[in-house]
Structures are given as C-alpha cells and as structure tokens.
Design a protein around this motif. Structure first.
Motif, PDB file in Angstrom:
ATOM      1  N   TYR A  34      -9.239  17.935  17.004  1.00  0.00           N
ATOM      2  CA  TYR A  34     -10.248  18.797  16.186  1.00  0.00           C
ATOM      3  C   TYR A  34      -9.583  19.203  14.672  1.00  0.00           C
ATOM      4  N   LYS A  35      -8.337  19.270  14.807  1.00  0.00           N
ATOM      5  CA  LYS A  35      -7.720  19.726  13.388  1.00  0.00           C
ATOM      6  C   LYS A  35      -8.144  18.597  12.359  1.00  0.00           C
ATOM      7  N   PHE A  36      -7.936  17.489  12.694  1.00  0.00           N
ATOM      8  CA  PHE A  36      -8.089  16.367  11.697  1.00  0.00           C
ATOM      9  C   PHE A  36      -9.661  15.786  11.660  1.00  0.00           C
ATOM     10  N   CYS A  37     -10.356  16.233  12.729  1.00  0.00           N
ATOM     11  CA  CYS A  37     -11.799  16.116  12.561  1.00  0.00           C
ATOM     12  C   CYS A  37     -12.279  17.273  11.388  1.00  0.00           C
ATOM     13  N   SER A 116      -6.253  29.009  13.889  1.00  0.00           N
ATOM     14  CA  SER A 116      -6.505  29.020  15.384  1.00  0.00           C
ATOM     15  C   SER A 116      -8.196  28.668  15.317  1.00  0.00           C
ATOM     16  N   TYR A 117      -8.686  28.132  16.448  1.00  0.00           N
ATOM     17  CA  TYR A 117     -10.181  27.773  16.406  1.00  0.00           C
ATOM     18  C   TYR A 117     -10.452  27.704  18.132  1.00  0.00           C
ATOM     19  N   GLU A 118     -11.726  27.962  17.989  1.00  0.00           N
ATOM     20  CA  GLU A 118     -12.512  27.796  19.501  1.00  0.00           C
ATOM     21  C   GLU A 118     -13.082  26.539  19.517  1.00  0.00           C
ATOM     22  N   THR A 119     -12.661  25.811  20.375  1.00  0.00           N
ATOM     23  CA  THR A 119     -13.314  24.205  20.440  1.00  0.00           C
ATOM     24  C   THR A 119     -14.694  24.441  20.518  1.00  0.00           C
ATOM     25  N   GLU A 120     -15.402  25.302  21.315  1.00  0.00           N
ATOM     26  CA  GLU A 120     -16.955  25.267  21.206  1.00  0.00           C
ATOM     27  C   GLU A 120     -17.417  25.593  19.802  1.00  0.00           C
ATOM     28  N   ASN A 121     -16.768  26.474  19.070  1.00  0.00           N
ATOM     29  CA  ASN A 121     -17.223  26.686  17.729  1.00  0.00           C
ATOM     30  C   ASN A 121     -17.155  25.499  16.704  1.00  0.00           C
ATOM     31  N   ILE A 122     -16.120  24.858  17.187  1.00  0.00           N
ATOM     32  CA  ILE A 122     -15.823  23.501  16.198  1.00  0.00           C
ATOM     33  C   ILE A 122     -16.683  22.630  16.323  1.00  0.00           C
ATOM     34  N   ARG A 123     -17.153  22.372  17.507  1.00  0.00           N
ATOM     35  CA  ARG A 123     -18.347  21.565  17.952  1.00  0.00           C
ATOM     36  C   ARG A 123     -19.597  21.967  17.313  1.00  0.00           C
ATOM     37  N   ASN A 124     -19.940  23.173  16.973  1.00  0.00           N
ATOM     38  CA  ASN A 124     -21.212  23.638  16.512  1.00  0.00           C
ATOM     39  C   ASN A 124     -21.027  23.154  14.942  1.00  0.00           C
ATOM     40  N   ILE A 125     -19.861  23.496  14.399  1.00  0.00           N
ATOM     41  CA  ILE A 125     -19.734  23.310  12.925  1.00  0.00           C
ATOM     42  C   ILE A 125     -19.974  21.739  12.817  1.00  0.00           C
ATOM     43  N   VAL A 126     -19.454  21.003  13.505  1.00  0.00           N
ATOM     44  CA  VAL A 126     -19.651  19.490  13.269  1.00  0.00           C
ATOM     45  C   VAL A 126     -21.045  18.966  13.395  1.00  0.00           C
ATOM     46  N   VAL A 127     -21.812  19.448  14.641  1.00  0.00           N
ATOM     47  CA  VAL A 127     -23.124  19.148  14.614  1.00  0.00           C
ATOM     48  C   VAL A 127     -23.957  19.908  13.421  1.00  0.00           C
ATOM     49  N   ASN A 128     -23.624  20.957  12.913  1.00  0.00           N
ATOM     50  CA  ASN A 128     -24.378  21.581  11.839  1.00  0.00           C
ATOM     51  C   ASN A 128     -24.079  20.716  10.474  1.00  0.00           C
ATOM     52  N   ASN A 174     -19.668  20.998  26.398  1.00  0.00           N
ATOM     53  CA  ASN A 174     -19.039  22.215  27.075  1.00  0.00           C
ATOM     54  C   ASN A 174     -18.711  21.956  28.386  1.00  0.00           C
ATOM     55  N   ALA A 175     -19.803  21.313  29.210  1.00  0.00           N
ATOM     56  CA  ALA A 175     -19.369  20.917  30.704  1.00  0.00           C
ATOM     57  C   ALA A 175     -18.290  20.135  30.713  1.00  0.00           C
ATOM     58  N   ILE A 176     -18.011  19.034  29.810  1.00  0.00           N
ATOM     59  CA  ILE A 176     -17.144  18.053  29.882  1.00  0.00           C
ATOM     60  C   ILE A 176     -15.626  18.950  29.910  1.00  0.00           C
ATOM     61  N   GLU A 177     -15.482  19.842  28.992  1.00  0.00           N
ATOM     62  CA  GLU A 177     -14.460  20.653  28.816  1.00  0.00           C
ATOM     63  C   GLU A 177     -14.166  21.582  29.690  1.00  0.00           C
ATOM     64  N   ASN A 178     -15.256  22.273  30.414  1.00  0.00           N
ATOM     65  CA  ASN A 178     -14.833  23.087  31.462  1.00  0.00           C
ATOM     66  C   ASN A 178     -14.863  22.526  32.906  1.00  0.00           C
ATOM     67  N   ALA A 179     -14.854  21.246  32.827  1.00  0.00           N
ATOM     68  CA  ALA A 179     -14.596  20.632  34.141  1.00  0.00           C
ATOM     69  C   ALA A 179     -13.535  20.611  34.775  1.00  0.00           C
ATOM     70  N   ASN A 180     -12.506  20.516  34.175  1.00  0.00           N
ATOM     71  CA  ASN A 180     -10.974  20.536  34.599  1.00  0.00           C
ATOM     72  C   ASN A 180     -10.914  19.383  35.646  1.00  0.00           C
ATOM     73  N   GLY A 181     -11.323  18.285  35.701  1.00  0.00           N
ATOM     74  CA  GLY A 181     -11.149  17.153  36.408  1.00  0.00           C
ATOM     75  C   GLY A 181     -12.361  17.266  37.601  1.00  0.00           C
ATOM     76  N   GLU A 182     -13.147  18.292  37.457  1.00  0.00           N
ATOM     77  CA  GLU A 182     -14.137  18.463  38.608  1.00  0.00           C
ATOM     78  C   GLU A 182     -15.306  17.742  38.314  1.00  0.00           C
ATOM     79  N   GLU A 183     -16.293  17.349  39.327  1.00  0.00           N
ATOM     80  CA  GLU A 183     -17.761  16.716  39.020  1.00  0.00           C
ATOM     81  C   GLU A 183     -18.532  17.387  38.129  1.00  0.00           C
TER      82      GLU A 183
END
Length: 254
Positions: A34-37, A116-128, A174-183
C-alpha cells in the motif's frame, strides 16, 4: 545504445494510475505494498489535475504563465490546479478536496518521515480518489480515461462504478483481509456474496455489519442460524427465546 523513454502528461497520469492499482491488488496479501500504491496514486491525482488545467489553457499549468521562458518555469501544485479548475467554473465540492488532502498528507509522511496506516483506510482512500478524479473529468466534459487504462485497472473501475458497488468492493476486500486463510462466506442476512467472516463462532458481514450465530430451538433443541429462527421474546432471566420454523408452525397450529 541509449533509449529515450518519454510520456506526455496524459499518459504519465495513466501510467501512475495503472501502477498504483497493480500495487493495490498485491496489497491484499502484503500490506506493505500500500506504501507504493499511495505514492503512485498521489502522482496520478496531481497529474490528473494538471491535465485538466492544461485542457482549459496550456499555459495555466505553469506558475508564471507570463514568463518569456515558459518551458523552464515550475508547474503549479495540485492545490493551485484545483483552484484554477474551480475558477473555470468546474464544480469540485469540499469532500473531494478533503479526500485529496488526506492522500497528500499520507503521501508526504511516507516520502519524508515515518508513517503508519490502517489498511482499511487506505482502501477507502484509493476508491475515493479514483472516483473523485473520474467525476471531475465528467464535469469538465472530457473523455473518460477509463478505456485507456490496463485491464487490471478497468476491472477495479468496474467494481466501484457507483456508491453501492464501492461499498461492496470494500466489504469484500475487508473480508479477504480478515479471513486468515479461512473460508469467506455469503451473508444470509443481506444476501451479498463473499462478505462474511466466521470469528469466534460469530458470522460477521463486512457489508451490512450484521452478526449471525447458531442458536438452539427451545422446543426441539435443533441448532439453527439466528437469522433463520423466530424470536419469541425473552425468558424471565432475560435470555432470548428462539423457535425453528417447524416448531413455530406447530405452536401456531396449536
């Protein structure tokens, strides 16, 4: 032999956007990307505003448009570009300016200092930012840059084409990031696909923000999802009372 590589303002803008989205996709599995993004997205934002100004009048891209040696002059900042567009009667609301400022501040921290950054916030920034820039292009009555981007970028732009789809895209990320390998599961409450994580026995939907879990029917003891049960109030101790659909029918028949 040395090779000359050059990009005009428009294609420089597109190149930064495409590379930013490429890092955005990779960052789901590696948050460091996300840094380079953000760095590249900031470049896209700045160049987009300059390109829009250039379309109003090419000399306005320079801080001193009256200079006799114009080509050697510094170009305007993104903030100056935004105000020029406003002065040209292109409507840019305060929310868009707020989003641009948020991106610029984070980019400056990354470039110049610790961050430092929160990944969920970064995704919001990109979409916005991507949504905001496209909206300004439309207001300026310029052709959308969409069809000239890479397939990867176009795929993202298709996913965030309106407010509802933007929210769904972010929820699924967010669901992908929170999955930790689970379905990752579909939501039984709102019906959206791939938005639910199972956390400590509770099914949480990242889209509708509703929780769901298994409860026992007080009559037959069968285990059912709360969303599929019938709530019959509470006991004297305040415990919820649930019936399965079958037992609800039996009780009502009686």
């Amino acid at each position: 032999m040395s090779v000359i590589y050059e990009l005009d303002l428009f294609h420089n803008m597109l190149d930064s956007l495409n590379e930013s989205i490429s890092y955005y996709k990779k960052a789901i599995d590696d948050e460091s990307k996300y840094k380079f993004c953000i760095i590249l997205l900031s470049h896209f934002m700045e160049l987009s505003l300059k390109y829009l100004v250039e379309k109003q009048n090419p000399i306005l891209v320079y801080e001193k448009p009256y200079s006799e040696k114009l080509i050697k002059e510094k170009t305007i900042t993104w903030g100056q570009a935004l105000q020029i567009l406003r002065n040209c009667k292109i409507e840019i609301d305060e929310n868009i300016k707020k989003h641009f400022n948020e991106l610029a501040l984070l980019r400056n921290d990354i470039i110049h200092y610790k961050f430092s950054y929160e990944t969920e916030n970064i995704r919001n920034i990109v979409v916005n930012i991507v949504t905001d820039v496209r909206s300004i292009f439309i207001k300026a009555q310029l052709d959308d840059f969409y069809i000239k981007t890479t397939e990867e970028t176009q795929a993202l732009l298709n996913e965030i084409k309106d407010e509802y789809s933007r929210e769904l895209h972010l929820a699924q990320a967010n669901a992908i990031e929170n999955a930790n390998g689970e379905e990752i599961l579909d939501c039984d409450i709102c019906g959206e696909e791939k938005t639910v994580n199972l956390i400590d026995g509770v099914f949480h939907c990242n889209f509708c923000n509703e929780d769901n879990s298994y409860v026992d029917c007080v009559r037959c003891g069968v285990s059912i999802l709360e969303s599929e049960s019938i709530h019959y109030g509470e006991t004297e101790d305040g415990d919820p009372i649930y019936l399965c659909e079958y037992c609800d029918g039996v009780v009502n028949d009686d």
